[in-house]
Design an enzyme around this catalytic site. Structure first.
Site, PDB file in Angstrom:
ATOM      1  N   GLN A  50      58.550 -23.172  95.516  1.00 41.55           N
ATOM      2  CA  GLN A  50      57.261 -22.707  96.038  1.00 41.55           C
ATOM      3  C   GLN A  50      56.083 -23.041  95.126  1.00 41.55           C
ATOM      4  O   GLN A  50      54.946 -23.048  95.574  1.00 41.55           O
ATOM      5  CB  GLN A  50      57.322 -21.196  96.293  1.00 41.55           C
ATOM      6  CG  GLN A  50      58.348 -20.847  97.369  1.00 41.55           C
ATOM      7  CD  GLN A  50      58.398 -19.372  97.664  1.00 41.55           C
ATOM      8  OE1 GLN A  50      59.175 -18.649  97.057  1.00 41.55           O
ATOM      9  NE2 GLN A  50      57.585 -18.902  98.585  1.00 41.55           N
ATOM     10  N   HIS A  70      61.019 -33.685 104.488  1.00 44.02           N
ATOM     11  CA  HIS A  70      60.634 -35.099 104.562  1.00 44.02           C
ATOM     12  C   HIS A  70      61.087 -35.709 105.888  1.00 44.02           C
ATOM     13  O   HIS A  70      60.401 -36.536 106.461  1.00 44.02           O
ATOM     14  CB  HIS A  70      61.214 -35.879 103.374  1.00 44.02           C
ATOM     15  CG  HIS A  70      60.557 -35.492 102.074  1.00 44.02           C
ATOM     16  ND1 HIS A  70      61.167 -35.605 100.856  1.00 44.02           N
ATOM     17  CD2 HIS A  70      59.334 -34.965 101.815  1.00 44.02           C
ATOM     18  CE1 HIS A  70      60.354 -35.176  99.904  1.00 44.02           C
ATOM     19  NE2 HIS A  70      59.236 -34.770 100.466  1.00 44.02           N
ATOM     20  N   ASP A 103      56.120 -30.675  97.908  1.00 44.38           N
ATOM     21  CA  ASP A 103      56.153 -31.843  97.006  1.00 44.38           C
ATOM     22  C   ASP A 103      55.296 -31.622  95.758  1.00 44.38           C
ATOM     23  O   ASP A 103      55.674 -32.011  94.664  1.00 44.38           O
ATOM     24  CB  ASP A 103      55.629 -33.109  97.719  1.00 44.38           C
ATOM     25  CG  ASP A 103      56.661 -33.681  98.682  1.00 44.38           C
ATOM     26  OD1 ASP A 103      57.749 -33.082  98.821  1.00 44.38           O
ATOM     27  OD2 ASP A 103      56.368 -34.719  99.317  1.00 44.38           O
ATOM     28  N   ARG A 145      59.154 -13.468  86.479  1.00 45.37           N
ATOM     29  CA  ARG A 145      60.386 -13.856  87.177  1.00 45.37           C
ATOM     30  C   ARG A 145      60.189 -15.234  87.802  1.00 45.37           C
ATOM     31  O   ARG A 145      59.281 -15.415  88.618  1.00 45.37           O
ATOM     32  CB  ARG A 145      60.717 -12.809  88.254  1.00 45.37           C
ATOM     33  CG  ARG A 145      61.895 -13.200  89.126  1.00 45.37           C
ATOM     34  CD  ARG A 145      62.254 -12.099  90.135  1.00 45.37           C
ATOM     35  NE  ARG A 145      63.329 -12.566  90.996  1.00 45.37           N
ATOM     36  CZ  ARG A 145      63.213 -12.760  92.314  1.00 45.37           C
ATOM     37  NH1 ARG A 145      62.091 -12.502  92.955  1.00 45.37           N
ATOM     38  NH2 ARG A 145      64.241 -13.204  93.006  1.00 45.37           N
ATOM     39  N   HIS A 170      67.275 -19.651  94.264  1.00 42.01           N
ATOM     40  CA  HIS A 170      66.257 -19.131  95.176  1.00 42.01           C
ATOM     41  C   HIS A 170      66.109 -20.134  96.341  1.00 42.01           C
ATOM     42  O   HIS A 170      65.081 -20.772  96.514  1.00 42.01           O
ATOM     43  CB  HIS A 170      64.926 -18.927  94.437  1.00 42.01           C
ATOM     44  CG  HIS A 170      63.952 -18.043  95.156  1.00 42.01           C
ATOM     45  ND1 HIS A 170      63.387 -16.915  94.584  1.00 42.01           N
ATOM     46  CD2 HIS A 170      63.416 -18.104  96.392  1.00 42.01           C
ATOM     47  CE1 HIS A 170      62.548 -16.349  95.438  1.00 42.01           C
ATOM     48  NE2 HIS A 170      62.545 -17.057  96.543  1.00 42.01           N
ATOM     49  N   ASN A 214      68.738 -15.016  95.086  1.00 43.21           N
ATOM     50  CA  ASN A 214      67.628 -14.302  95.716  1.00 43.21           C
ATOM     51  C   ASN A 214      67.886 -14.114  97.216  1.00 43.21           C
ATOM     52  O   ASN A 214      68.159 -15.078  97.938  1.00 43.21           O
ATOM     53  CB  ASN A 214      66.346 -15.129  95.562  1.00 43.21           C
ATOM     54  CG  ASN A 214      65.159 -14.479  96.240  1.00 43.21           C
ATOM     55  OD1 ASN A 214      64.702 -13.437  95.811  1.00 43.21           O
ATOM     56  ND2 ASN A 214      64.678 -15.076  97.323  1.00 43.21           N
ATOM     57  N   GLU A 215      67.775 -12.875  97.686  1.00 44.72           N
ATOM     58  CA  GLU A 215      67.800 -12.561  99.121  1.00 44.72           C
ATOM     59  C   GLU A 215      68.906 -13.299  99.878  1.00 44.72           C
ATOM     60  O   GLU A 215      68.637 -14.175 100.709  1.00 44.72           O
ATOM     61  CB  GLU A 215      66.442 -12.874  99.758  1.00 44.72           C
ATOM     62  CG  GLU A 215      65.299 -12.061  99.190  1.00 44.72           C
ATOM     63  CD  GLU A 215      64.061 -12.050 100.084  1.00 44.72           C
ATOM     64  OE1 GLU A 215      64.034 -12.812 101.069  1.00 44.72           O
ATOM     65  OE2 GLU A 215      63.131 -11.271  99.802  1.00 44.72           O
ATOM     66  N   ASN A 245      63.880  -6.769  96.972  1.00 47.51           N
ATOM     67  CA  ASN A 245      62.640  -7.327  97.518  1.00 47.51           C
ATOM     68  C   ASN A 245      62.295  -6.564  98.786  1.00 47.51           C
ATOM     69  O   ASN A 245      63.132  -6.448  99.689  1.00 47.51           O
ATOM     70  CB  ASN A 245      62.802  -8.807  97.884  1.00 47.51           C
ATOM     71  CG  ASN A 245      62.981  -9.695  96.662  1.00 47.51           C
ATOM     72  OD1 ASN A 245      62.934  -9.220  95.536  1.00 47.51           O
ATOM     73  ND2 ASN A 245      63.186 -10.976  96.883  1.00 47.51           N
ATOM     74  N   TYR A 282      59.030  -5.794 101.749  1.00 51.24           N
ATOM     75  CA  TYR A 282      57.691  -6.123 102.237  1.00 51.24           C
ATOM     76  C   TYR A 282      57.215  -5.238 103.382  1.00 51.24           C
ATOM     77  O   TYR A 282      56.057  -4.873 103.444  1.00 51.24           O
ATOM     78  CB  TYR A 282      57.656  -7.591 102.712  1.00 51.24           C
ATOM     79  CG  TYR A 282      57.726  -8.570 101.559  1.00 51.24           C
ATOM     80  CD1 TYR A 282      56.582  -9.049 100.951  1.00 51.24           C
ATOM     81  CD2 TYR A 282      58.954  -8.982 101.053  1.00 51.24           C
ATOM     82  CE1 TYR A 282      56.638  -9.924  99.875  1.00 51.24           C
ATOM     83  CE2 TYR A 282      59.019  -9.856  99.969  1.00 51.24           C
ATOM     84  CZ  TYR A 282      57.856 -10.320  99.389  1.00 51.24           C
ATOM     85  OH  TYR A 282      57.917 -11.167  98.318  1.00 51.24           O
ATOM     86  N   GLU A 336      60.466  -8.091  94.044  1.00 48.78           N
ATOM     87  CA  GLU A 336      59.337  -8.638  94.816  1.00 48.78           C
ATOM     88  C   GLU A 336      58.752  -7.552  95.701  1.00 48.78           C
ATOM     89  O   GLU A 336      59.498  -6.775  96.309  1.00 48.78           O
ATOM     90  CB  GLU A 336      59.781  -9.759  95.762  1.00 48.78           C
ATOM     91  CG  GLU A 336      60.033 -11.085  95.120  1.00 48.78           C
ATOM     92  CD  GLU A 336      60.440 -12.150  96.136  1.00 48.78           C
ATOM     93  OE1 GLU A 336      59.967 -12.126  97.295  1.00 48.78           O
ATOM     94  OE2 GLU A 336      61.257 -13.011  95.756  1.00 48.78           O
TER      95      GLU A 336
HETATM   96  C1  NOJ Z   1      60.825 -13.275  99.741  1.00 46.52           C
HETATM   97  C2  NOJ Z   1      61.169 -14.583  99.135  1.00 46.52           C
HETATM   98  O1  NOJ Z   1      62.025 -14.379  98.044  1.00 46.52           O
HETATM   99  C3  NOJ Z   1      59.961 -15.390  98.708  1.00 46.52           C
HETATM  100  O2  NOJ Z   1      60.394 -16.679  98.406  1.00 46.52           O
HETATM  101  C4  NOJ Z   1      58.926 -15.366  99.805  1.00 46.52           C
HETATM  102  O3  NOJ Z   1      57.830 -16.177  99.516  1.00 46.52           O
HETATM  103  C5  NOJ Z   1      58.492 -13.935 100.038  1.00 46.52           C
HETATM  104  N1  NOJ Z   1      59.632 -13.201 100.517  1.00 46.52           N
HETATM  105  C6  NOJ Z   1      57.373 -13.781 101.066  1.00 46.52           C
HETATM  106  O4  NOJ Z   1      57.803 -14.231 102.285  1.00 46.52           O
END
Ligand code: NOJ
Length: 522
Positions: free
Chosen positions: A54, A74, A87, A112, A157, A201-202, A345, A347, A416
């Site tokens: 990212q 790609h 990229d 992190r 990740h 991750n996740e 994590n 949200y 997160e």
């Molecule tokens: C969790 C993910 O680990 C992360 O890569 C992502 O950008 C965020 N959620 C937000 O969507």
């Protein structure tokens, strides 16, 4: 002396005032200056998080190999909303020193990041190690140490080496061996500096969206089978690497290792309806319990409810065996307790009601197995990405759900939490989100007895947000993606976070938030 009528008058005012306080909930716990009454302990870990694909860019520089995100985007440039890819992204491969400077400006002590597997092992396998990749991470960690920032490093990740995806990725148990080889290289090369690792991750988002759906690449859409093979072998891959570290590296390196799971909270659509309450619980068990129960529960293995539902449906659908594989007793034991912390994590929250079938579901699929209709609450704001609505109390409830199910022995580290918008430096929505979500976390710590050791804001700076490309922004810092320097500029939320970290409490008045973004009733 006061007249009886005046005393009665004051009594009425006091009663009204207390009622007002009761109905206003959260606000009663914030004193007159807008300061939270609770504070974060001195040893509480504050940090920020990013992930390799990212932010790093330099997708093919200095010998880096391709990951599934490179290869797929790609080949399918229209896959992301704005037809972009990672990229170049925020170009952290070249600008990591700037990143360290801005992290330092926040006052947080933890960063992190994730390692790009193919920057170190371009083919995914350890027969060839890319020296330039090793140098990059080494320098990066050394710079962090100089700045007194502690790295927290995720091994995986989501950017699986394409060479391993070609073998079936996480649906192939052999990939566990390659993951272990990669982890051994990482511990050997960096374990003298890196003392906190997360294996993956996740797992849930990765398996459900990359293998089970089309929301993440490589869009396998193996709804009812691949999704569980991936979950199963990722869990075993995590446990293998936990024990590798524990036995071969921990005695000397003395670090910690855990895993990062994700969860949306689930509210019943109508809390008066038993079937909605059951649907919410079922959703949490089928999504978070699937991964958390084998690792954190006393008895280990998949939750009974999950096992029974998928076994029964598989049988009814004519499969010769359950679509959810079984762990051997040895594997159950290997997974149980295989994490030094509960990386979480979080949200957003959804509302749940039972359903046998919905128009978008496939058979077989994880959706159909779960049997829960997932909706967004019409009153909760959605400031950016369509999936993320703003509902702070869900965070506290989730922290309590985890505590109720898995106890307090293993501390939760929020690896997160954050919100997206459509950009700009005056990001009031993000200020409001962080204030309110962190406040819910304080309540969970101080009033509910949840054991929470740290918090990482997602994310340090605007980045490549997977399928949404660069359309939505999660950063505390704005990144000017048009400029050659990819200039980083603090947003209001960065100033606000710095103040929280500095004072160890939340000052709701530090940034004057226009009433529109205050969401007082949430
Ligand atoms: C969790 C993910 O680990 C992360 O890569 C992502 O950008 C965020 N959620 C937000 O969507």
């Amino acid at each position: 002396m006061q007249s009886p009528s005046r005393v009665a008058h004051i009594a009425v005012i006091l009663v009204c005032f207390s009622l007002l306080c009761l109905t206003r909930g959260v606000n009663t716990l914030v004193n007159g200056n807008g300061l939270s009454n609770y504070t974060f302990p001195d040893n509480f870990m504050f940090g920020v998080a990013t992930a390799a694909y990212q932010v790093e860019g330099a997708w093919n520089e200095d010998g880096k190999g391709e990951s599934i995100w490179d290869t797929y985007l790609h080949k399918h440039p229209n896959y992301t909303l704005d037809h972009s890819n990672g990229d170049v992204a925020a170009d952290s491969y070249h600008k990591y020193k700037q990143d360290i400077t801005i992290i330092k400006s926040l006052g947080v002590k933890y960063y992190r990041i994730s390692l790009s597997w193919t920057r170190l092992l371009p083919n995914g396998t350890d027969n060839y190690i890319n020296k330039a990749g090793v140098r990059y991470y080494r320098r990066f960690f050394e710079e962090m140490l100089k700045a007194k920032i502690t790295p927290v490093v995720t091994l995986f990740h989501w950017d699986l080496p394409t060479a391993l995806m070609d073998l079936g990725g996480w649906t192939n148990p052999k990939v566990i061996d390659y993951f272990e080889d990669y982890a051994r290289i990482a511990f050997t090369l960096f374990g003298d500096i890196v003392k906190t690792w997360t294996t993956m991750n996740e797992l849930h988002q990765h398996c459900f969206n990359s293998y089970g759906g089309d929301y993440f690449v490589p869009v396998l859409q193996s709804h009812g089978i691949g999704v569980y093979l991936c979950s199963h072998y990722m869990l075993l891959g995590h446990a293998r690497v936990y024990h590798l570290y524990d036995k071969e590296f921990r005695p000397k390196q003395k670090g910690k290792i855990g895993v990062t799971l994700d969860a949306f909270y689930a509210e019943p659509k109508d809390s008066n309806k038993k079937e909605d309450r059951e649907a919410a619980e079922r959703y949490l068990q089928m999504r978070l319990g699937l991964f958390a129960h084998p690792i954190y529960s006393e008895e280990g293995d998949y939750p009974k409810m999950v096992r029974e539902i998928i076994d029964k449906k598989s049988e009814r659908q004519g499969y010769p065996r359950s679509r959810l594989p079984y762990f051997t007793p040895k594997e159950v034991a290997m997974l149980r307790g295989s994490s030094d912390f509960f990386g979480l994590n979080h949200y957003t929250t959804y509302i749940m009601s039972p359903s046998e079938m919905e128009p978008t579901w496939k058979i077989p699929s994880a959706d159909h197995d779960t049997g829960v209709k997932i909706e967004q609450h019409p009153d909760w704001p959605i400031p950016g990405a369509g999936w993320l609505s703003f509902y702070p109390p869900g965070f506290r409830k989730l922290l309590n759900w985890i505590t109720k199910n898995y106890g307090t022995k293993v501390p939760i580290v929020v690896t997160e939490n954050g919100v997206s918008d459509f950009g700009g430096l005056t990001d009031y929505v993000r200020v409001s989100y962080y204030n309110k979500y962190m406040y819910q976390m304080l309540l969970a710590m101080h009033e509910d007895g949840c054991n929470i050791a740290g918090y990482f804001a997602w994310t340090l700076m605007d980045d490549f947000e997977w399928g949404d490309g660069y359309k939505v922004k999660f950063g505390l810092f704005h990144v000017d993606f048009e400029s050659p320097d990819k200039t980083r500029t603090p947003k209001l939320s960065a100033l606000n976070y710095r103040e929280i970290v500095r004072t160890r409490r939340i000052n709701f008045n530090f940034i004057k938030i226009p009433s529109y973004y205050k969401y007082d009733d949430l």
